[in-house]
Design a protein around this motif. Sequence first.
Motif, mmCIF file in Angstrom:
data_model
loop_
_atom_site.group_PDB
_atom_site.id
_atom_site.type_symbol
_atom_site.label_atom_id
_atom_site.label_comp_id
_atom_site.label_asym_id
_atom_site.label_seq_id
_atom_site.Cartn_x
_atom_site.Cartn_y
_atom_site.Cartn_z
ATOM 1 N N ALA A 191 0.871 -1.175 0.000
ATOM 2 C CA ALA A 191 0.000 0.000 0.000
ATOM 3 C C ALA A 191 0.902 1.218 0.000
ATOM 4 C CB ALA A 191 -0.927 -0.003 1.217
ATOM 5 N N VAL A 192 0.874 1.998 -1.078
ATOM 6 C CA VAL A 192 1.805 3.105 -1.272
ATOM 7 C C VAL A 192 1.047 4.430 -1.168
ATOM 8 C CG1 VAL A 192 3.556 4.100 -2.783
ATOM 9 C CG2 VAL A 192 3.160 1.635 -2.804
ATOM 10 N N THR A 193 1.618 5.368 -0.433
ATOM 11 C CA THR A 193 0.995 6.674 -0.251
ATOM 12 C C THR A 193 0.971 7.448 -1.570
ATOM 13 O OG1 THR A 193 3.146 7.529 0.476
ATOM 14 C CG2 THR A 193 1.579 6.863 2.196
ATOM 15 N N PRO A 194 0.077 8.442 -1.695
ATOM 16 C CA PRO A 194 -0.041 9.177 -2.961
ATOM 17 C C PRO A 194 1.255 9.804 -3.447
ATOM 18 C CG PRO A 194 -1.962 9.613 -1.598
ATOM 19 C CD PRO A 194 -1.001 8.815 -0.744
ATOM 20 N N ASP A 195 2.164 10.187 -2.536
ATOM 21 C CA ASP A 195 3.432 10.771 -2.985
ATOM 22 C C ASP A 195 4.449 9.716 -3.380
ATOM 23 O OD1 ASP A 195 4.316 9.726 -0.556
ATOM 24 O OD2 ASP A 195 4.704 11.678 0.371
ATOM 25 N N GLY A 196 4.127 8.437 -3.189
ATOM 26 C CA GLY A 196 5.007 7.354 -3.598
ATOM 27 C C GLY A 196 6.180 7.086 -2.687
ATOM 28 N N ASP A 197 6.260 7.780 -1.554
ATOM 29 C CA ASP A 197 7.451 7.680 -0.727
ATOM 30 C C ASP A 197 7.268 6.923 0.584
ATOM 31 O OD1 ASP A 197 9.110 8.974 -2.512
ATOM 32 O OD2 ASP A 197 8.648 10.958 -1.716
ATOM 33 N N THR A 198 6.091 6.401 0.833
ATOM 34 C CA THR A 198 5.872 5.578 2.019
ATOM 35 C C THR A 198 5.129 4.311 1.609
ATOM 36 O OG1 THR A 198 5.781 7.507 3.472
ATOM 37 C CG2 THR A 198 4.864 5.462 4.333
ATOM 38 N N LEU A 199 5.627 3.184 2.072
ATOM 39 C CA LEU A 199 5.082 1.888 1.695
ATOM 40 C C LEU A 199 4.697 1.106 2.939
ATOM 41 C CD1 LEU A 199 4.636 -0.550 -0.289
ATOM 42 C CD2 LEU A 199 7.062 -1.065 0.018
ATOM 43 N N TYR A 200 3.442 0.677 2.996
ATOM 44 C CA TYR A 200 2.967 -0.242 4.024
ATOM 45 C C TYR A 200 2.847 -1.621 3.388
ATOM 46 C CZ TYR A 200 1.820 3.957 6.660
ATOM 47 O OH TYR A 200 1.900 5.160 7.332
ATOM 48 N N PHE A 201 3.164 -2.652 4.146
ATOM 49 C CA PHE A 201 3.060 -4.008 3.615
ATOM 50 C C PHE A 201 2.977 -4.985 4.772
ATOM 51 C CE2 PHE A 201 7.531 -3.245 4.264
ATOM 52 C CZ PHE A 201 8.079 -4.458 4.674
ATOM 53 N N MET A 202 2.678 -6.229 4.445
ATOM 54 C CA MET A 202 2.581 -7.275 5.453
ATOM 55 C C MET A 202 3.831 -8.140 5.408
ATOM 56 S SD MET A 202 -0.281 -10.311 5.792
ATOM 57 C CE MET A 202 0.466 -11.450 4.627
ATOM 58 N N ARG A 203 4.358 -8.449 6.585
ATOM 59 C CA ARG A 203 5.465 -9.404 6.692
ATOM 60 C C ARG A 203 5.038 -10.523 7.637
ATOM 61 N NH1 ARG A 203 11.187 -6.944 7.505
ATOM 62 N NH2 ARG A 203 11.131 -6.984 5.219
ATOM 63 N N SER A 204 5.369 -11.764 7.278
ATOM 64 C CA SER A 204 4.916 -12.889 8.088
ATOM 65 C C SER A 204 5.851 -14.076 7.937
ATOM 66 C CB SER A 204 3.495 -13.304 7.679
ATOM 67 O OG SER A 204 3.489 -13.805 6.351
ATOM 68 N N ASP A 205 5.581 -15.085 8.763
ATOM 69 C CA ASP A 205 6.254 -16.358 8.615
ATOM 70 C C ASP A 205 5.622 -17.104 7.440
ATOM 71 O OD1 ASP A 205 3.804 -16.630 9.950
ATOM 72 O OD2 ASP A 205 4.408 -18.510 10.864
ATOM 73 N N THR A 245 2.214 -9.169 10.492
ATOM 74 C CA THR A 245 2.413 -7.838 11.052
ATOM 75 C C THR A 245 2.496 -6.834 9.909
ATOM 76 O OG1 THR A 245 3.624 -8.760 12.931
ATOM 77 C CG2 THR A 245 3.893 -6.405 12.514
ATOM 78 N N ILE A 246 1.933 -5.658 10.107
ATOM 79 C CA ILE A 246 2.003 -4.601 9.102
ATOM 80 C C ILE A 246 3.242 -3.756 9.357
ATOM 81 C CG2 ILE A 246 0.866 -2.559 8.160
ATOM 82 C CD1 ILE A 246 -1.800 -3.925 8.807
ATOM 83 N N MET A 247 4.027 -3.574 8.313
ATOM 84 C CA MET A 247 5.277 -2.829 8.380
ATOM 85 C C MET A 247 5.154 -1.547 7.560
ATOM 86 S SD MET A 247 6.988 -5.146 10.112
ATOM 87 C CE MET A 247 8.692 -4.563 10.004
ATOM 88 N N VAL A 248 6.073 -0.615 7.803
ATOM 89 C CA VAL A 248 6.103 0.620 7.034
ATOM 90 C C VAL A 248 7.555 0.971 6.727
ATOM 91 C CG1 VAL A 248 6.050 2.043 9.140
ATOM 92 C CG2 VAL A 248 5.385 3.050 6.944
ATOM 93 N N SER A 249 7.779 1.448 5.503
ATOM 94 C CA SER A 249 9.107 1.882 5.075
ATOM 95 C C SER A 249 8.972 3.210 4.346
ATOM 96 C CB SER A 249 9.745 0.839 4.146
ATOM 97 O OG SER A 249 10.973 1.303 3.631
ATOM 98 N N HIS A 250 9.985 4.069 4.508
ATOM 99 C CA HIS A 250 9.996 5.376 3.849
ATOM 100 C C HIS A 250 11.144 5.423 2.848
ATOM 101 C CE1 HIS A 250 7.072 6.833 6.784
ATOM 102 N NE2 HIS A 250 7.813 6.260 7.710
ATOM 103 N N ARG A 251 10.889 6.043 1.711
ATOM 104 C CA ARG A 251 11.904 6.134 0.662
ATOM 105 C C ARG A 251 12.588 7.491 0.703
ATOM 106 N NH1 ARG A 251 10.232 4.062 -5.086
ATOM 107 N NH2 ARG A 251 8.512 5.564 -4.771
ATOM 108 N N THR A 252 13.905 7.446 0.746
ATOM 109 C CA THR A 252 14.726 8.652 0.756
ATOM 110 C C THR A 252 15.840 8.481 -0.269
ATOM 111 O OG1 THR A 252 14.284 8.975 3.125
ATOM 112 C CG2 THR A 252 16.110 10.215 2.158
ATOM 113 N N GLY A 253 15.993 9.456 -1.145
ATOM 114 C CA GLY A 253 17.048 9.368 -2.145
ATOM 115 C C GLY A 253 16.909 8.178 -3.061
ATOM 116 N N GLY A 254 15.679 7.747 -3.301
ATOM 117 C CA GLY A 254 15.443 6.625 -4.202
ATOM 118 C C GLY A 254 15.596 5.268 -3.570
ATOM 119 N N HIS A 255 15.854 5.201 -2.247
ATOM 120 C CA HIS A 255 16.063 3.914 -1.579
ATOM 121 C C HIS A 255 15.073 3.757 -0.425
ATOM 122 C CE1 HIS A 255 19.781 3.230 -3.833
ATOM 123 N NE2 HIS A 255 20.116 4.490 -3.556
#
Length: 329
Positions: free
Chosen positions: A46-60, A67-77
């Motif tokens: 699930a990506v925010t409208p600006d494309g720089d925050t990503l929510y996703f599920m991680r599991s066994d 569990t729902i995780m979140v990552s932020h993109r900075t400098g293309g990474h």
Amino acid sequence: MSPRALILAAGIAVALAAPIAARAQTHGELVGPGTISTGLQETSAAVTPDGDTLYFMRSDFAERDDTIMVSHRTGGHWGTPQVAAFSGEWHDSEPALAPDGRWLYFVSNRPVQPGGAPLTTEMGGHRFAGTNLWFVQRQPDGSWGAPVHVDGALNDGAMIYNPSVAANGDIYFSAHRPDSGAAYQIYVARRTAQGYAAPQRVELGDVARNRMDPAIDPRQRFLVYAGNEGDSLGSADLYIVFRQPDGRWGKPLHLPGDVNSPSLENAPALGPRFGELYVSSNRRDEVSFPKPRDNTATLQQRLQQPLNGSRNLWRFDIADVLRAHGIDH
């Protein structure tokens, strides 16, 4: 293992029996290799409208611990994912953002009433963690508010999965309900002034076909979903249907190109850019024998990397498919 995971696991066994697809055979982009896409299970982007925050599920692998995780993109990474502020205590999965980014929906086994028991459900004589639909709302300071249970008939049965939200608030989801047949079908709950109306099954054909994981266009012009309409390359592939002039859905079309593979593809999600499609897939690197002899360290390192047969997140571009059907923005 959840009832939905049981169906996927059966499909994975079929997919693994098929020829293994090499990474070079796909032009999709693996999302955040080693950071977001790892040797664990990652799905439901699930990506925010600006494309720089990503929510996703991680599991066994068994999907007993989601569990729902979140990552932020900075400098293309993409940065190191963190547990989302509203997750980490219950069996939370399948985040989905409203098109404007102000609401995030997810499914969870958390009690409907504070202090109650976690939700459970039963299928095939086995009991599993149940799922109801919840949402969090963006606060003025940018944080998320407390999770709110979505009331209404859409949560009947505690077996709701992969919500997807249209711009007008209609919610599409997959579920096992009395009119689903043996497995799962896709439903829509229309938003009204009084709340959500009773879910209606999306008519896509014979209910003998298993259909899951809808990704609805914000304007509801097309729908992408996972299933097998008889021409799947593996256990489950991705299909697209277009809204017809009379309001009905057209014939499901197998997505062309490299989106599908002999591996399992599921949990599609539309990104903020035109034609951007995020997919969960367990495609893996090619393994040929004899291989360079592993030692304990190299074996462990290789098996813990993405493309080891676990599900990872991929990004594709289906803009040409949309344009071929008269959709250009």
